[in-house]
Design a protein around this motif. Structure first.
Motif, PDB file in Angstrom:
ATOM      1  N   ALA A   1       0.838  -1.205   0.000  1.00 12.80           N
ATOM      2  CA  ALA A   1       0.000   0.000   0.000  1.00 12.80           C
ATOM      3  C   ALA A   1       0.870   1.251   0.000  1.00 12.80           C
ATOM      4  O   ALA A   1       0.507   2.272  -0.580  1.00 12.80           O
TER       5      ALA A   1
ATOM      6  N   LEU B   1      -9.784   5.000  -3.281  1.00 11.00           N
ATOM      7  CA  LEU B   1     -10.198   3.807  -2.526  1.00 11.00           C
ATOM      8  C   LEU B   1      -9.036   3.063  -1.861  1.00 11.00           C
ATOM      9  O   LEU B   1      -9.133   2.736  -0.668  1.00 11.00           O
ATOM     10  N   PRO B   2      -7.918   2.791  -2.565  1.00 12.45           N
ATOM     11  CA  PRO B   2      -6.851   2.034  -1.890  1.00 12.45           C
ATOM     12  C   PRO B   2      -6.360   2.729  -0.621  1.00 12.45           C
ATOM     13  O   PRO B   2      -6.110   2.088   0.386  1.00 12.45           O
TER      14      PRO B   2
ATOM     15  N   LEU C   1      -8.976   2.385   2.180  1.00  9.50           N
ATOM     16  CA  LEU C   1      -9.029   1.053   2.794  1.00  9.50           C
ATOM     17  C   LEU C   1      -7.777   0.751   3.596  1.00  9.50           C
ATOM     18  O   LEU C   1      -7.816   0.042   4.589  1.00  9.50           O
ATOM     19  N   ALA C   2      -6.636   1.291   3.155  1.00  7.95           N
ATOM     20  CA  ALA C   2      -5.387   0.974   3.838  1.00  7.95           C
ATOM     21  C   ALA C   2      -5.235   1.767   5.132  1.00  7.95           C
ATOM     22  O   ALA C   2      -4.640   1.295   6.089  1.00  7.95           O
TER      23      ALA C   2
ATOM     24  N   PHE D   1      -7.936   3.913   6.545  1.00  8.80           N
ATOM     25  CA  PHE D   1      -9.199   4.319   7.158  1.00  8.80           C
ATOM     26  C   PHE D   1      -9.436   5.821   7.056  1.00  8.80           C
ATOM     27  O   PHE D   1     -10.538   6.252   6.794  1.00  8.80           O
TER      28      PHE D   1
ATOM     29  N   PHE E   1      -4.247  -3.875  -4.117  1.00  8.17           N
ATOM     30  CA  PHE E   1      -4.036  -2.423  -3.986  1.00  8.17           C
ATOM     31  C   PHE E   1      -3.624  -2.043  -2.578  1.00  8.17           C
ATOM     32  O   PHE E   1      -3.510  -0.872  -2.256  1.00  8.17           O
ATOM     33  N   GLY E   2      -3.477  -3.038  -1.727  1.00 10.73           N
ATOM     34  CA  GLY E   2      -2.913  -2.745  -0.411  1.00 10.73           C
ATOM     35  C   GLY E   2      -3.921  -2.696   0.716  1.00 10.73           C
ATOM     36  O   GLY E   2      -3.575  -2.315   1.832  1.00 10.73           O
TER      37      GLY E   2
ATOM     38  N   PRO F   1      -5.694  -3.853   3.824  1.00 12.65           N
ATOM     39  CA  PRO F   1      -5.343  -4.876   4.811  1.00 12.65           C
ATOM     40  C   PRO F   1      -6.435  -5.938   4.884  1.00 12.65           C
ATOM     41  O   PRO F   1      -7.591  -5.682   4.554  1.00 12.65           O
TER      42      PRO F   1
ATOM     43  N   SER G   1      -9.534  -4.960   6.707  1.00 13.19           N
ATOM     44  CA  SER G   1     -10.470  -4.116   5.958  1.00 13.19           C
ATOM     45  C   SER G   1     -11.397  -4.973   5.116  1.00 13.19           C
ATOM     46  O   SER G   1     -12.602  -4.755   5.050  1.00 13.19           O
TER      47      SER G   1
END
Lengths: 231, 444
Positions: free
Chosen positions: A92, A116-117, A120-121, A123, B354-355, B357, B360
């Motif tokens: 990430a 988005l990445p 999600l990585a 928060f 895409f990383g 976790p 998640s």
């Protein structure tokens, strides 16, 4: 004769040492790389017939898979020794990915797909992430950032994917057949953007591709054959 | 993350809606069974509360309670007049009132009784008690007005009943609501019931009311001209001159109540007597004293407890059916969710690539599944409540017993339990997503 000092070792971004991947039931290793070095900011094409181990190599250098043996050193960090969660975090933070069939998420806007990445990585979005996403979307020629992704053309989709790959300031950009599912014009546009943006970001770029025009524009070509790398 | 979940739900809104609705219906099924059984139990218990002790002729205890408390028409054997007289005179009795049935107005029972029961049921909300034999007091739920005239019908029309052409009552008062089937009854003097059914003449010749016969045809009951007449319409007593059929039912009702008539040991028999004992000890003594060859004494609550036992068995069966349905729905939903996750393998793999976790990914899948199930549960409880309310309203309309539909603490803990189970179920697909390798997902 003066004693020349030992030559300064060229700085490496990626160093593979003794990497081997075997699949159960196959006698020969799917991938065998005794030694491979990439300089920082180097642009590399990865070619070879399907089944030659391209995807496996990409999975190894992105940490999505772990080699059975060997070390995968990115800037001195052996990602092969990181835990699965550690590799997720490392990926990430360091890798931008562009894939043949985009992997954009329908129902979300172009902007949300780019972000988005990171969402999600972490928060929470790092400050400046939204502005950087907007800058990149403008840079790849997407005018309406809130347009839903499924209403875009395929060429536009891949440009959004390129923007997404660069959004978190990665040191490494990996593209897997980025132009294979696009028409010539769109593919050329995406190739331009990948090269320009990787150059601007000073990122190491590895592109697995069959596209001869793209191969020709990358500085170095690694040819994979039956799991072995040939320059 | 929430935006991502919302986008996925929006994209599959039809499927998501179907899942929510199926869960809601399955949940509602169980909720209705629980609520309705409780409503029946509460409603009948509250209805019976007003009646401490019922005395009748030997026979079925259940039938006696159903008739005297819930006013379900059934032919009951009669007790001698001296039973009522004895109870009224008994010092352990606060009041004892006869219950005489047989007649109906539309579908509402006309019940012969005495002033004591009017007082015992809480008294009048408006008007005055009956003072003459042709006067009636209506229950709180009867759709008549004071001044209306009513013509009793013997038995229910669909059971071949006929109109007592000679008799008519005038509404003079309305009871306060009691929350019992008596709210839809029309209360008339017991003497009037005796007379209309000719028991007076047959059973008790020479009584001093005999002389008044045939005097009652020309009284003008109510202001009938101003009414919209429903069928059978309130009638003006002056319109019916064709008495003297079937029974001696033209027996004049145009006379004052004799307060002593019910206490007369030679009075005609009655099918049931409602007794209010002075103390609990008196209640048990009276029940003992009136359990004999000639009479039967029961606590309605006691009989209801037995009925609840039966009701409880039925609830267990229905509950098991509902639980089975819920389990099947749960399994089907789980399958749907797992299939959905299977279809999303590539998407989930891409998220990881895409990383994102693993936590998640787990959270996304878990939240989405749990949101759907929880929405279904909440909707199901709401739906079940509304359905039980509607069912109760229909049943209350038919029986006159208000059936209170209410949630209790046990429902709350059941809801919490179902939520907890849902959380576990949602974890199954979430776990399978969690364990997916990003590379494997992308290869497929």
């Amino acid at each position: 004769m003066t004693l020349a000092s030992a030559p300064e070792p060229a700085p490496t971004a990626l160093a593979l040492r003794g990497v081997e991947v075997r699949f159960p039931g196959l006698e020969r290793p799917a991938l065998s790389v005794p030694a491979l070095d990439l300089a920082p900011g180097e642009h590399v094409a990865l070619t070879g017939p399907s089944g030659s181990g391209k995807t496996t190599l990409l999975n190894i250098v992105t940490g999505m898979e772990r080699p059975d043996t060997g070390a995968v050193l990115w800037d001195g960090v052996d990602i092969a020794r990181l835990s699965e969660g550690g590799r997720d975090r490392w990926r990430a933070g360091h890798v931008g990915l562009v894939m043949q069939d985009f992997h954009l998420f329908p129902g979300l806007s172009a902007r949300d797909n780019v972000l988005l990445p990171q969402r999600l990585a972490r928060f929470r979005l790092p400050s400046g992430a939204a502005a950087e996403a907007a800058r990149l979307l403008d840079r790849v020629g997407i005018a309406r950032h809130d347009q839903h992704i499924e209403t875009l053309s395929r060429g536009q989709m891949q440009r959004v994917a390129v923007a997404r790959a660069l959004a978190a300031h990665p040191r490494i950009i990996i593209a897997d057949e980025p132009t294979a599912s696009l028409d010539d014009a769109s593919g050329a546009a995406v190739s331009d953007l990948l090269l320009e943006l990787a150059h601007e970001a000073a990122a190491t770029l590895i592109v697995a591709t069959h596209d001869p025009r793209l191969v020709g524009r990358l500085g170095r070509t690694l040819r994979l054959d039956a799991g072995l790398v040939k320059e | 993350m929430f935006g991502f979940i919302a986008a996925d739900l929006r994209r599959h809104w039809a499927g998501a809606l179907a899942v929510v609705l199926i869960i809601a219906f399955a949940t509602a099924l169980g909720v209705v069974v629980t609520l309705q059984e409780r409503a029946l139990r509460l409603g009948s218990a509250r209805a019976a509360q007003a009646f401490d002790l019922v005395v009748g002729a030997p026979g079925s205890e259940t039938q006696l309670v159903l008739s005297a408390v819930f006013l379900q028409a059934a032919p009951l054997p009669l007790m001698d007049g001296e039973v009522l007289a004895g109870l009224i005179a008994d010092p352990r009795v606060a009041y004892a009132a006869p219950v005489g049935f047989g007649d109906f107005y539309e579908r509402q029972p006309i019940v012969g009784t005495t002033q004591a029961l009017l007082d015992g049921l809480g008294g009048l909300a408006s008007g005055r008690p009956f003072a003459r034999l042709d006067e009636a007091v209506i229950g709180a739920g009867v759709a008549l007005r004071e001044g209306d005239a009513i013509k009793p019908q013997h038995g229910l029309a669909e059971e071949g009943g006929h109109v007592h052409t000679g008799a008519a009552y005038r509404v003079v008062g309305r009871m306060k609501p009691t929350g019992t089937p008596w709210d839809r009854a029309l209360l008339v003097p017991i003497e009037a019931v005796w007379r209309v059914h000719g028991q007076h003449a047959e059973d008790h010749e020479g009584h001093d009311h005999e002389g008044h016969a045939h005097e009652g045809h020309n009284h003008d009951v109510g202001d009938g001209d101003t009414h919209d007449h429903a069928e059978p319409a309130p009638v003006r007593a002056s319109e019916h001159a064709d008495g003297d059929r079937d029974h001696d039912e033209a027996d004049g009702l145009d006379t004052a109540i004799d307060p002593a008539a019910a206490a007369d040991p030679h009075a005609p028999g009655v099918p049931a007597i409602l007794v209010k004992p002075r103390t609990i000890a008196d209640a048990y003594k009276l029940r003992q004293a009136y359990r004999s060859d000639h009479t039967l004494a029961v606590f309605p609550a006691e009989v209801l407890t037995r009925l609840y036992g039966t009701l409880g068995d039925a609830r267990l069966v229905l509950g098991a059916v509902a639980a089975g349905a819920q389990a099947l729905v749960g399994a089907a939903i789980l399958l749907v969710v797992i299939l959905h996750i299977g279809q999303r393998r590539r998407q989930i793999g891409a998220l990881r690539a895409f990383g994102a976790p693993r936590l998640s990914v787990f959270a996304i899948v878990w939240l989405e599944a749990f949101a759907l199930i929880a929405a279904g549960l909440v909707a199901g409880f709401g739906l079940g409540f509304v359905a039980a309310r509607a069912l109760s309203a229909i049943l209350a309309g038919m029986s006159g017993v208000p059936l209170p539909v209410e949630f209790t603490g046990s429902d709350l803990s059941r809801f919490a339990l179902l939520l907890a189970i849902s959380a576990l179920i949602a974890a199954v697909p979430a776990l399978s997503a969690y364990r997916q390798s990003p590379a494997a997902a992308l290869r497929s």
